[in-house]
Scaffold this motif. Structure first.
Motif: not given
Length: 636
Positions: A64-69, A84-86, A49-52
């Motif tokens: 982009i939100a990435c939610i982990t446990y 990356t700040p994105l 997603v970052v590259s495209t």
């Protein structure tokens, strides 16, 4: 760039990348079995997603939100994607707080409603005819406290997120964050639009363990903003361990379901076992297996998998038989590493089993069986009663045994109130050090293996010689100045976190042998071969022993006897089957799958049962382990 991002794409990765490039956007659910490289697919998706689409996201101030446990998982992913700040990587609670934090007025309004809700619940409890007078008095105090907090809300300038809720101080804990934000998302279309605009991509890791309300809320964000929003779940229903997790996520009609069947972790024999365990659940058959380079060529690791079915006997005999299993494996596999603690991993059902084997059963029972607040922080070392041991007693005694005088002095200078006076000079310092040495000489024998010294004995020495500061809460329990509210059996649930239970826990704690702290520290520091079957998801080891023992586990959620068909289902189990609810057999199957799939090379299951003959018959019928790989006491 990391090894994960640079690793070859699987078919599932390519399907996912295609999904991420579609316009309008398409949401998805990736089902990835144990050892399949789920985190790798997640990291590669973030990178894709970052590259495209990175420039467009940057121009619009989006992420982009990435939610982990867990925080550990969040850090691992954060490091993989290159900071990356994105990309916004966080736990679910932190993400939800990020979403709601700007809306302080709405938070305050919700808190006012939450306090009213709690007050109503307490009033209902108080009105019950079976509620004792002492309990009513406690409820009256809680009501007064909550009402005072409600009146003081106007003076609370700002709310923040913490580990536990304290409305008077403007702090919301984990449970309140979940309730607040999911309710706000479900009720407020504007908030859903704001979320989709700020985070046009939201990826959820370990989705099977995510709360159903959170999944429902995120699905609603997706359905109301679907053209410019992508929601992605990465998980495996077969690895759902926590009862609060949703398990299987039902996809919406226009979603993509992507299955990742590869297994890069397990040897061929272990892979056969976990496929047989999994087959009755969802039929997903994993392929591939662990590879190693031999003479310049990649080769499958064959490995081994066997089960020992042994009778239930006393703790000493169980331990002796486990040692015999290790010896047999060393001979059978020609691998003396089975005899070395640091070279194997032994999975037990509950921490109590590890506590028994590592000789801290009394300490575990004291901190686990009486008071919920102690239970939650004991295994991660965060509760206040044990801090003096972890921070001072064990380090200073270890330094004494190693004759590390400089370390002893350093510990005393940093922690002893006897040395804290800034005006102390030469003779006074020498006198103080002599006094402290006497204290340490008294302390060390209490921690010896042959000692009967209790934890209370240790605290008395710490106090008498001023070796370290002792928490006022501990002093209150030693001096018996804690106000106690008596409970009866009917009040146990209502008084779960009462002072009475804290008093009981501390009395049991003070009576424990002090030497048990060595076993606890070994387990706490992960220096022992033991771990719980629930707590090893994501980990992997060359040699695994997983212990199947219903009697020692005493855990109603799981039963290997019922799973293998050695014991009958209870009426509650049968009722849950009729109603289509989760019950003991699928729960145990999932636990067995998770623990067995940790093995990179060799797997051994040790099944203790009261009916060995029936167990042998059932195991042979199930054919989970190949013929000739089912052993009994006679083989030891």
């Amino acid at each position: 760039m990391t090894r994960r991002i640079n690793s070859p794409d699987t078919d599932a990765d390519l399907k996912l990348h295609d999904c991420l490039e579609r316009v309008p956007r398409v949401s998805f659910n990736m089902i990835a079995g144990a050892g399949s490289g789920k985190t790798t697919s997640l990291v590669k998706a973030l990178s894709h997603v970052v590259s495209t689409n990175g420039n467009a996201l940057r121009m619009r101030g989006q992420q982009i939100a990435c939610i982990t446990y867990t925080e550990i998982a969040a850090k691992e992913i954060w490091d993989d994607v290159g900071n990356t700040p994105l990309i916004h990587v966080s736990t679910i609670h932190s993400f939800l707080w990020t979403v709601i934090k700007p809306f302080q007025k709405d938070i305050k309004q919700w808190v006012a409603g939450r306090i009213t809700e709690k007050c109503n619940e307490l009033e209902e409890k108080s009105a019950k005819s079976r509620t004792r007078e002492q309990t009513r008095k406690k409820i009256a105090k809680d009501l007064a406290r909550l009402k005072a907090q409600a009146q003081g809300l106007d003076k609370t300038p700002y709310f923040n997120y913490g580990t536990g809720s304290n409305y008077a101080k403007g702090i919301l804990g984990h449970e309140d964050i979940i309730k607040l934000v999911t309710a706000s998302i479900m009720e407020n279309e504007v908030l859903r639009k704001i979320i989709s605009q700020k985070f046009p991509y939201i990826f959820v890791d370990e989705s099977q363990d995510t709360f159903p309300k959170i999944v429902e809320a995120l699905k609603l964000v997706d359905s109301t903003n679907s053209e410019k929003f992508c929601l992605g779940f990465f998980g495996d229903p077969m690895q759902r361990i926590y009862p609060t997790g949703i398990g299987e996520i039902n996809p919406v009609n226009n979603w993509e379901t992507i299955t990742k069947p590869e297994n890069f972790r397990c040897s061929q024999q272990v892979l056969k076992v976990i496929n047989k365990i999994r087959k009755p659940a969802d039929g997903l058959e994993q392929i591939g297996g662990r590879m190693e380079v031999v003479d310049g060529k990649p080769m499958h690791v064959e490995g081994s998998a066997q089960i020992f079915i042994l009778p239930i006997e006393g703790e000493e005999q169980r331990t002796a038989n486990l040692k015999k299993v290790q010896s047999i494996c060393a001979k059978m596999l020609g691998d003396d590493n089975w005899l070395q603690e640091e070279k194997i991993k032994i999975f037990v059902i509950v921490h109590r089993m590890a506590a028994k084997r590592l000789k801290f059963p009394s300490l575990y029972a004291a901190m686990n069986d009486h008071y919920a607040s102690f239970k939650e922080g004991f295994m991660d070392g965060t509760i206040w009663p044990i801090k003096p041991f972890l921070n001072f007693v064990l380090p200073v005694v270890s330094a004494c045994k190693a004759n590390e005088n400089a370390a002893i002095i350093s510990i005393l200078r940093s922690q002893s109130p006897t040395l804290s006076a800034p005006s102390m000079k030469g003779a006074e310092v020498r006198e103080a050090l002599e006094f402290l040495k006497t204290g340490i000489d008294t302390l060390v024998p209490l921690l010896e293996e042959s000692s009967n010294g209790t934890i209370l004995d240790v605290f008395n020495v710490l106090i008498k010689y001023g070796l370290t500061e002792v928490d006022e809460r501990i002093l209150a329990h030693i001096n018996e100045t804690v106000e106690r509210i008596e409970t009866s059996e009917e009040d146990v649930e209502e008084e779960e976190n009462s002072v009475a239970n804290e008093v009981d826990a501390m009395k049991a704690y003070f009576a424990c042998p002090a030497k048990e702290f060595w076993g606890y520290k070994k387990y706490f520091d992960q220096q022992s071969p033991f771990a719980t079957q629930q707590g090893v998801k994501g980990a992997e080891f060359d040699r695994v022993i997983t212990i199947l023992d219903d009697e020692e586990g005493t855990h109603a959620q799981f039963s290997y006897d019922k799973y293998f068909g050695v014991a009958e289902l209870s009426d509650t189990d049968k009722k849950n089957v009729r109603e289509g609810k989760d019950y003991v057999v699928p729960r145990t199957r999932r636990l067995f799958y998770v623990s067995c799939s940790r093995a990179r090379k060799d797997l051994v299951a040790v099944y203790f049962t009261s009916d060995v003959e029936k167990a042998i018959m059932k195991l042979n019928e199930e054919n989970i382990f190949e013929k000739g790989k089912v052993f009994t006491l006679e083989n030891l």
